[in-house]
Design an enzyme around this catalytic site. Structure first.
Site, PDB file in Angstrom:
ATOM      1  N   THR A   1       0.849  -1.189   0.000  1.00 56.69           N
ATOM      2  CA  THR A   1       0.000   0.000   0.000  1.00 56.69           C
ATOM      3  C   THR A   1       0.886   1.242   0.000  1.00 56.69           C
ATOM      4  O   THR A   1       1.817   1.352   0.799  1.00 56.69           O
ATOM      5  CB  THR A   1      -0.926  -0.001   1.224  1.00 56.69           C
ATOM      6  OG1 THR A   1      -1.688  -1.218   1.227  1.00 56.69           O
ATOM      7  CG2 THR A   1      -1.880   1.171   1.186  1.00 56.69           C
TER       8      THR A   1
ATOM      9  N   CYS B   1      -3.590  -2.506   8.453  1.00 57.59           N
ATOM     10  CA  CYS B   1      -3.998  -1.646   7.337  1.00 57.59           C
ATOM     11  C   CYS B   1      -4.802  -0.406   7.721  1.00 57.59           C
ATOM     12  O   CYS B   1      -4.429   0.710   7.364  1.00 57.59           O
ATOM     13  CB  CYS B   1      -4.793  -2.468   6.321  1.00 57.59           C
ATOM     14  SG  CYS B   1      -3.815  -3.737   5.498  1.00 57.59           S
TER      15      CYS B   1
END
Length: 402
Positions: A118, A260
Site C-alpha cells: 500500500t 492496514c
C-alpha cells in the site's frame, strides 16, 4: 513464467502460493527462518489456506535470501514489502519498496515491477520519474489477514494500473498480470479494472478508509447505546437488515486496528493536504475517542468491584479471531491508557513467551491462573473458553465474530 515476490508477509506469500500453481515463483525475504519454513512446505504466517496449499498442492515455489539472483531471472517482480506509517513525517515509510525497485532495476532490464504494497497517492508517478522507467505499475490488494489466500482465490475485483502512454510491453504485462490473477482464481466473472496508477492508489486508500468508517460508525452507535443503557444488539440488527447498509462489518469493537486501517486512514488524510475535508479526519479522531471511552468504561467497572487489589486481565492482544498479528491492535492503546492510571494489567496471550522489556504489564499464560487473578477480564473478541468466568468479562463483541 518466472515470477519473483519480494516479501513473505500475508500479501506476498498468498500471491506467491496462488501464482505458483501455474508459474515458477521465487519468494525473496531477509529472514532465514521464513525462507527455511517456506522451502520445507510450512507457512511462516497463520493462514489456513496457505498452510494447506503449501502442504498438499503441487506448487512451483521456493524461497531465497539471494534477492539479486531471483530478480535477475524474473519476468515479473511483485513487491510486497512493508510500508509502515511514519508518525514523525505523517506519511508512509516507502524506503523498503524503493530499495527493491532500485535493486531490481540494477540487475534486470526487462522485468515489469508490480507493487502490491500500500502506497501514497502519486507514488508510482514519483517512482517512474525518479528511476526514469515506465516498468513500475501498481495493483492494490484487498486481503484479510489470516484469509489472504482465500481472498486471492475468491477476489471481489482485480485492479492493475496502466497509463495511456505506457510502452506496449508494459501494457501487455499489466494485462498479463491481471489475467494471471483471474485465471488462478476459483471465482467466475471477477471484474477486472485497468486504470491509471493514481486512481488505483486512491481506490486502495479510500476502500480501507470506508471500512474504517463503518467500524467507527457502529462503535459510536455502541458508545451511545451503552451510555444510554440501550440494547446495542437490537439497534444494530434493526439498522443492518436494510439491504443498503447490510449485516456485515457491523460488530462493535474497541476500535479499528491491525496493519492496514490505522495507517491507511492516516495516509489518506495526509494526501488531502490542502483539499477541504472533515469526514476523513473525523474517522481517525473517532477511533481515538472510542479507545478512550473503552478505557473509561473498564475503569468504571473495575471501581464497582469490591476488591482491595484492582487487576485488569487482558484476554488476547490479537486484533481478530484466528490471527497471529498484534500490530496496531486497539487493545494495546487501551492498555496504555489504563497503565497511565496506575492500574495493574495482566495479559493472557499464548502466542507470546514474554513482553517487551519496557512493558509494565505481567504475562500470565496459564489460563486458569489468569482467570483467578483478574478482577475484570477485558477482551476485544469473546471466546467460549471464558464462559465459566462470563461475569468477569467486559467486551463489546455483540455478534461473536470479527
Amino acid at each position: 513464467m518466472k515470477i519473483a515476490v519480494a516479501g513473505s508477509g500475508y500479501v506476498g506469500l498468498s500471491l506467491g502460493v496462488l501464482l505458483s500453481l501455474q508459474n515458477e515463483v521465487t519468494i525473496v525475504d531477509i529472514l532465514p527462518s521464513k525462507v527455511d519454513k517456506i522451502n520445507n512446505g510450512l507457512s511462516p504466517i497463520q493462514d489456513e489456506y496457505i498452510e494447506y496449499y503449501l502442504k498438499s498442492k503441487q506448487l512451483s515455489i521456493k524461497a531465497t535470501l539471494d534477492s539479486k539472483a531471483a530478480y535477475k531471472e524474473a519476468e515479473l517482480v511483485i513487491i510486497a514489502t512493508p510500508t509502515n506509517y511514519n508518525s514523525r513525517i505523517n506519511y508512509f515509510d516507502t524506503q523498503h519498496v524503493e530499495t527493491v525497485i532500485k535493486e531490481v532495476l540494477s540487475v534486470n532490464s526487462h522485468a515489469t515491477l508490480i507493487i502490491k504494497s500500500t502506497i501514497p497517492i502519486g507514488f508510482i508517478t514519483e517512482m517512474r520519474q525518479k528511476f526514469q522507467t515506465d516498468r513500475i505499475i501498481f495493483s492494490p490488494e484487498f486481503l484479510r489477514e489470516s484469509k489472504a489466500l482465500y481472498d486471492n482465490l475468491y477476489p471481489s475485483r482485480i485492479i492493475v494500473s496502466c497509463e495511456e502512454n505506457d510502452s506496449p510491453k508494459v501494457k501487455a504485462d499489466a494485462e498479463k498480470f491481471a489475467l494471471l490473477l483471474k485465471s488462478a482464481a476459483k471465482k467466475n466473472n471477477v471484474p477486472v479494472l485497468i486504470m491509471g496508477a493514481s486512481e488505483a492508489e486512491a481506490v486502495k486508500l479510500f476502500a480501507n478508509t470506508y471500512l474504517a468508517l463503518r467500524v467507527a460508525y457502529f462503535n459510536e452507535l455502541d458508545t451511545y447505546a451503552e451510555s444510554r443503557k440501550l440494547n446495542s444488539h437490537m439497534i444494530i440488527q434493526g439498522i443492518s437488515y436494510d439491504d443498503r447498509i447490510g449485516m456485515h462489518y457491523n460488530n462493535p469493537s474497541f476500535g479499528y486496528g491491525g496493519y492496514c486501517l490505522p495507517k491507511d486512514t492516516k495516509q489518506l488524510l495526509a494526501n488531502y493536504n490542502n483539499i477541504p475535508q472533515t469526514l476523513i479526519e473525523a474517522i481517525v479522531s473517532s477511533n481515538n475517542v472510542r479507545k478512550s471511552y473503552i478505557a473509561k468504561q473498564i475503569i468504571n467497572v473495575l471501581e464497582e468491584r469490591e476488591s482491595p487489589v484492582k487487576v485488569v486481565g487482558v484476554y488476547r492482544l490479537i486484533m481478530k479471531s484466528n490471527s497471529d498479528n498484534f500490530r496496531e491492535s486497539a487493545i494495546k492503546d487501551v492498555i496504555d491508557i489504563l497503565k497511565s492510571k496506575d492500574i495493574k494489567i495482566i495479559i493472557y496471550e499464548p502466542m507470546l513467551n514474554k513482553l517487551e522489556s519496557e512493558d509494565q504489564s505481567v504475562l500470565v499464560n496459564d489460563l486458569e491462573n489468569f482467570k483467578k487473578q483478574a478482577n475484570i477480564i477485558v477482551t476485544n473478541r469473546y471466546d467460549n473458553e471464558l464462559q465459566d468466568v462470563k461475569n468477569k468479562v467486559y467486551s463489546r463483541d455483540i455478534f461473536n465474530r470479527d
